[in-house]
Design an enzyme around this catalytic site. Structure first.
Site, PDB file in Angstrom:
ATOM      1  N   HIS A 306       0.847  -1.193   0.000  1.00 47.71           N
ATOM      2  CA  HIS A 306       0.000   0.000   0.000  1.00 47.71           C
ATOM      3  C   HIS A 306       0.876   1.234   0.000  1.00 47.71           C
ATOM      4  CE1 HIS A 306      -3.109   2.860   1.179  1.00 47.71           C
ATOM      5  NE2 HIS A 306      -3.958   1.964   0.711  1.00 47.71           N
ATOM      6  N   ASP A 363      -7.917  -5.469  -0.001  1.00 46.07           N
ATOM      7  CA  ASP A 363      -8.380  -6.348  -1.078  1.00 46.07           C
ATOM      8  C   ASP A 363      -7.957  -7.801  -0.899  1.00 46.07           C
ATOM      9  OD1 ASP A 363      -9.634  -4.288  -2.572  1.00 46.07           O
ATOM     10  OD2 ASP A 363      -7.658  -3.583  -3.182  1.00 46.07           O
TER      11      ASP A 363
END
Ligand code: CMC
Length: 422
Positions: A306, A363
């Site tokens: 991320h 996700d």
């Protein structure tokens, strides 16, 4: 730290104000830099660039903290449903009982689609990607609500935001049923938001569907953790498009396009496809970890890493525990959940991932819940859009309410050829 930073560049000695946020995060205000020095800043991918000051969401990537309007994500997940959290984001405060009831009623009443929208969905090739259909539908929706497209009229904005929040579940369900060549199911004014969505998705030919309270709770939770994530790619897109005074429908359409990419929201679909590939390949997770480390290969572990989190993504932690609870309640063994957990374990102990602080993101586990509910993999990113919608709207509203709003227009350093003649 002092409240100015000194910059010495060429013959210029200038002071840049330091802007300090509520949680003591600090930024240099460079808005006068070009006027004072003739220079701009260069920051590809906006790794160090703050585009705005915002009071909606706080994110501390080093510590793995996420808060909406000051409330911890864990607290919101425990105590709110999606409609409560939506109102918190849009209005800044949790709703009173009366506000909640009014909003629910108004949204449920707006859930139906005009006949022409249903015809539009039926015109799409069944095998087309649901995100392509959703993008087209959200933009087309504005053609049926032409009295809601003035971005500077607060009453019109109010009606368009309500219409969008109401309609996304209906569009999603119709897209799903069109792909299966099933008749559409109309929203039921007696049901709640998530209950309506599930019924419109899965009801039989007689419109019957037995609502499972565990599915409703799991879906509420997933929608809440996707609600907002400050200046991510799609939200920034919505803000940029909105800054040109494009209407809310157009701005949200652009946000959905940005979300579709596999490096952003499309990662949930890509992640489950990756887990299925690993399962079909005998479940050798170490092999895929090695592939992800090989720069020549180009393969990345989807659902890992991320831009902001350099710690475990708090959303992934919440979703993983929800997976545990849901699968146990349903007495389901999902082989992909097993593979995901094995992959996480190997990756988190591997020097490559440890050094780069790469952790599972939102996700990574969400697909396990979607699968348990019966949502097909191609629809996962559409579900992300449904959850993120109120976040996009909150940012669009904040942009328009800002007294310092200007059209977003970055600059560049030109590297093409010098003047030449034909
Ligand atoms: N697998 C393998 N290596 C990775 C991964 C990954 N998933 N993510 C980052 N790296 C490596 C990358 O190769 C680089 O290594 P090096 O320093 O040796 O060149 C280093 O880690 C830093 O990566 P980056 O690409 O510079 O980081 P970024 O902030 O530009 O990208 C990201 C962030 C999310 C796009 C990236 O981590 C990625 O591609 N992840 C996989 C896709 C994904 O799961 N996306 C969903 C993000 S969360 C939800 C959302 O945004 O919607």
């Amino acid at each position: 730290m002092s409240d100015v930073a000194k910059l010495s560049v060429g013959e210029h000695e200038i002071e840049l104000p330091v802007v300090v946020g509520t949680e003591n995060e600090q930024g240099l205000d460079i808005s006068k830099l070009r006027r004072l020095t003739g220079m701009i800043t260069l920051d590809e991918g906006f790794v160090n660039t703050g585009s705005t000051q915002s009071a909606i969401t706080f994110l501390d990537g080093e510590q793995g903290i996420l808060r909406y309007r000051g409330y911890a994500i864990e607290d919101i997940c425990k105590n709110c449903d999606f409609i409560d959290a939506t109102l918190l984001l849009l209005n800044g405060e949790l709703p009173t009982d009366e506000q909640r009831a009014d909003f629910r009623q108004a949204v449920i009443a707006d859930m139906h689609l005009p006949q022409e929208m249903e015809d539009l969905i039926r015109a799409f090739p069944r095998e087309a990607h649901p995100m392509a259909m959703l993008v087209s539908c959200v933009n087309a929706l504005s053609t049926h609500h032409q009295d809601q497209v003035d971005p500077l009229d607060s009453e019109q904005v109010h009606r368009s935001r309500q219409r969008l929040i109401a309609t996304l579940p209906t569009l999603t369900a119709c897209i799903h049923r069109h792909r299966l060549d099933l008749p559409f199911v109309a929203p039921n004014p007696e049901l709640g938001y998530v209950e309506n969505f599930l019924t419109m998705m899965f009801a039989d030919e007689q419109g019957q569907y037995e609502i499972d309270a565990d599915f409703v709770a799991a879906l509420n939770l997933l929608l809440i953790v996707h609600l907002d994530h400050e200046q991510n790619c799609s939200t920034s897109t919505v803000r940029v498009v909105g800054s040109a005074n494009s209407n809310l429908y157009a701005s949200i359409t652009a946000g959905i396009c940005a979300l579709w990419g596999p490096l952003h929201g499309g990662a949930n679909e890509a992640c489950v496809n990756m887990l299925s590939t690993i399962a079909a390949d005998g479940g050798d997770v170490a092999k895929y970890v090695e592939m992800a480390k090989d720069k020549e290969n180009g393969f990345r572990l989807m659902g890992f890493g991320h831009r902001v989190y350099k710690n475990y993504d708090p959303r992934a932690r919440i979703i993983k525990s929800a997976c545990d609870v849901l699968l146990e309640k349903l007495d389901l063994d999902d082989p992909l959940f097993e593979i995901a957990q094995a992959l996480e374990k190997v990756a988190l102990e591997d020097e490559y991932f440890v050094a780069r602080k790469l952790y599972p993101n939102v996700d990574f586990y969400s697909g396990v819940i979607y699968r348990a509910i019966g949502i097909p993999v191609e629809l996962f990113t559409v579900l992300f859009a449904m959850g993120r919608l109120p976040g996009w709207i909150a940012h669009w509203q904040e942009l328009h309410a800002s007294p310092t709003k200007r059209i977003c227009r970055p600059r560049q350093i030109y590297t093409g050829s010098e003047l030449r003649e034909i």
